[in-house]
Enzyme design. Sequence first.
Site, PDB file in Angstrom:
ATOM      1  N   CYS A 249     -21.216  -6.850  -4.680  1.00  0.00           N
ATOM      2  CA  CYS A 249     -20.570  -7.606  -5.766  1.00  0.00           C
ATOM      3  C   CYS A 249     -20.879  -9.101  -5.635  1.00  0.00           C
ATOM      4  O   CYS A 249     -20.603  -9.708  -4.600  1.00  0.00           O
ATOM      5  CB  CYS A 249     -19.056  -7.381  -5.737  1.00  0.00           C
ATOM      6  SG  CYS A 249     -18.199  -8.306  -7.027  1.00  0.00           S
TER       7      CYS A 249
ATOM      8  N   CYS B  92     -23.199   2.551  -5.686  1.00  0.00           N
ATOM      9  CA  CYS B  92     -22.322   3.591  -5.116  1.00  0.00           C
ATOM     10  C   CYS B  92     -23.152   4.811  -4.697  1.00  0.00           C
ATOM     11  O   CYS B  92     -23.802   5.440  -5.534  1.00  0.00           O
ATOM     12  CB  CYS B  92     -21.257   3.988  -6.141  1.00  0.00           C
ATOM     13  SG  CYS B  92     -20.230   5.335  -5.502  1.00  0.00           S
TER      14      CYS B  92
ATOM     15  N   CYS C 228     -19.645  -0.833  -2.705  1.00  0.00           N
ATOM     16  CA  CYS C 228     -19.470  -1.442  -4.026  1.00  0.00           C
ATOM     17  C   CYS C 228     -19.039  -2.897  -3.913  1.00  0.00           C
ATOM     18  O   CYS C 228     -19.337  -3.714  -4.792  1.00  0.00           O
ATOM     19  CB  CYS C 228     -18.498  -0.633  -4.889  1.00  0.00           C
ATOM     20  SG  CYS C 228     -16.941  -0.206  -4.109  1.00  0.00           S
TER      21      CYS C 228
ATOM     22  N   CYS D  46     -15.508   9.584  -3.957  1.00  0.00           N
ATOM     23  CA  CYS D  46     -15.573   8.305  -3.237  1.00  0.00           C
ATOM     24  C   CYS D  46     -15.555   8.558  -1.717  1.00  0.00           C
ATOM     25  O   CYS D  46     -14.708   9.300  -1.207  1.00  0.00           O
ATOM     26  CB  CYS D  46     -14.385   7.434  -3.657  1.00  0.00           C
ATOM     27  SG  CYS D  46     -14.277   5.883  -2.768  1.00  0.00           S
TER      28      CYS D  46
ATOM     29  N   CYS E 257     -15.559   3.018   2.995  1.00  0.00           N
ATOM     30  CA  CYS E 257     -16.853   2.619   2.441  1.00  0.00           C
ATOM     31  C   CYS E 257     -16.674   1.261   1.786  1.00  0.00           C
ATOM     32  O   CYS E 257     -15.639   0.989   1.175  1.00  0.00           O
ATOM     33  CB  CYS E 257     -17.304   3.657   1.415  1.00  0.00           C
ATOM     34  SG  CYS E 257     -18.804   3.203   0.522  1.00  0.00           S
TER      35      CYS E 257
ATOM     36  N   CYS F  64     -16.495  -9.748 -14.885  1.00  0.00           N
ATOM     37  CA  CYS F  64     -17.586  -8.818 -14.525  1.00  0.00           C
ATOM     38  C   CYS F  64     -18.774  -8.987 -15.478  1.00  0.00           C
ATOM     39  O   CYS F  64     -19.926  -8.809 -15.074  1.00  0.00           O
ATOM     40  CB  CYS F  64     -17.108  -7.365 -14.582  1.00  0.00           C
ATOM     41  SG  CYS F  64     -16.204  -6.853 -13.106  1.00  0.00           S
TER      42      CYS F  64
ATOM     43  N   ASP G 197       0.765  -1.246   0.000  1.00  0.00           N
ATOM     44  CA  ASP G 197       0.000   0.000   0.000  1.00  0.00           C
ATOM     45  C   ASP G 197       0.798   1.299   0.000  1.00  0.00           C
ATOM     46  O   ASP G 197       0.550   2.159  -0.824  1.00  0.00           O
ATOM     47  CB  ASP G 197      -0.991   0.016   1.184  1.00  0.00           C
ATOM     48  CG  ASP G 197      -2.006   1.139   1.064  1.00  0.00           C
ATOM     49  OD1 ASP G 197      -2.301   1.519  -0.068  1.00  0.00           O
ATOM     50  OD2 ASP G 197      -2.467   1.635   2.095  1.00  0.00           O
TER      51      ASP G 197
END
Length: 357
Positions: A259, A209, A255, A225, A252, A199, A145
């Site tokens: 999924c 969203c 999304c 976002c 958050c 997808c 990260d």
Amino acid sequence: MTSHPPCSAIDYPALARDIRQWARDLGFQQAGITATELDAAETHLLRWLGEGRHGEMAYMERHGTHRSRPAELVPGTVRIISVRMDYWPPQARAANAVLQDPALGYVSRYALGRDYHKVVRKRLQRLADRITAITGPFGYRAFTDSAPVLEKALAEKAGLGWIGKHTNLINERAGSWFFLGELFTDLPLPVDTPAANHCGDCHACMDACPTQAITAPYQLDARRCISYLTIEARGSIPEALRPAMGNRIYGCDDCQLVCPWNRFSAATGESDFQPRHDLDSTELVRLFQWSEPEFERNTQGSAIHRIGYECWLRNVAVALGNAPTTPAVVDALEKRSGHPSALVREHIAWALRQHRS
Ligand code: B12
Ligand code: SF4
Ligand code: SF4
């Protein structure tokens, strides 16, 4: 990078198999290997930056092409060992139950326990140590990260999953609730096959969203976002976006919650990722009453600590503005309306207006 024995002395295919097994032994769910080219991802990154979609995240543009060219970041790198580690905490109060209770604060699942950076980095170091025991000293750097690395694009190429329309990496058998990490290395290991995209026609994440931050498939405007607004942005949150934030006070997950591939996700077995200090089910009013020492104590060792007390109060104030009007909510806001920070005062004033209009 440090040197290692001549290539001919090492059985690289066998070493690659061992690395995958050692990674699992160390608590990663999967490891994959890829070369360093990221041409298509670099084009997308540069366009994203050019459109200013990174907002205040100056670190995203600071390192030029280092982010998309691993050998520029760490000279000598020829392969990336990409790993993933599940973080979904099974003991936590159900995500949807918290999101549907506007009196509670919603903290994204990845941040309920201890900061993952140290956990992942330490395990990567142990993986490097095991490789060293076979190869002798070799060149490597461990990342997760914090460094200028295109982690998702590398993981996709290494076969760990595909970048979904919500822009997170998804694994066919494990969903997307996992962290990524890498070992950059100078070992010419055999590479894995990139993962295929599954997808299809789905667009559930885009529909779900709350702030329409996914402006087109695979394209995220970070400035919209909620994860960015609550974690990365340091100033005033745009008023137009505040109502849609609901009770999300740190990050958050919407999304990913919708999924379909997350039906296949596994819970983490890491004790470090289990919720601490009841962060999975605390009333907003109580969170807003935390003193600064309480904030320090309750977020020590957690990713939340990085945003600081002022942004914490800012985020909770927005959620309180979105909460049902009760004497306790109004009272909590009023008690802090003289807060020394202009940023906090402004968000409290907005929140109080929601209850008086
Ligand atoms: C900056 C950043 C953020 C920003 C921006 C997110 C983003 N999508 O870029 C913000 C603060 C919003 C954020 C939020 C989150 N993040 Co974040 N973040 C990062 C970071 C540091 C860099 C990501 C990056 O390179 N962005 C640059 C842009 C250009 O990339 P991109 O949007 O992913 O676009 C790619 C593709 O979509 C594609 N693409 C782009 N445009 C187009 C156009 C077309 C037509 C096509 C076909 C493709 C395409 O190419 C791009 C490059 O590969 C990484 C760590 C790292 N060093 O990689 C973590 C990382 C991506 N984050 C992570 C997490 C967990 C999150 C959150 C889930 C946290 C939360 N619960 O709140 C959310 C998810 C929000 C979301 N929907 O993405 C994890 C993701 C793990 C996973 N399974 O994928 C990472 C990898 C950290 C880690 N080490 O585990 N994050
Ligand atoms: S994390 Fe939340 S705000 Fe960000 S893209 Fe996903 S659903 Fe939208
Ligand atoms: S919700 Fe659908 S479109 Fe979005 S990432 Fe998941 S599978 Fe892809």
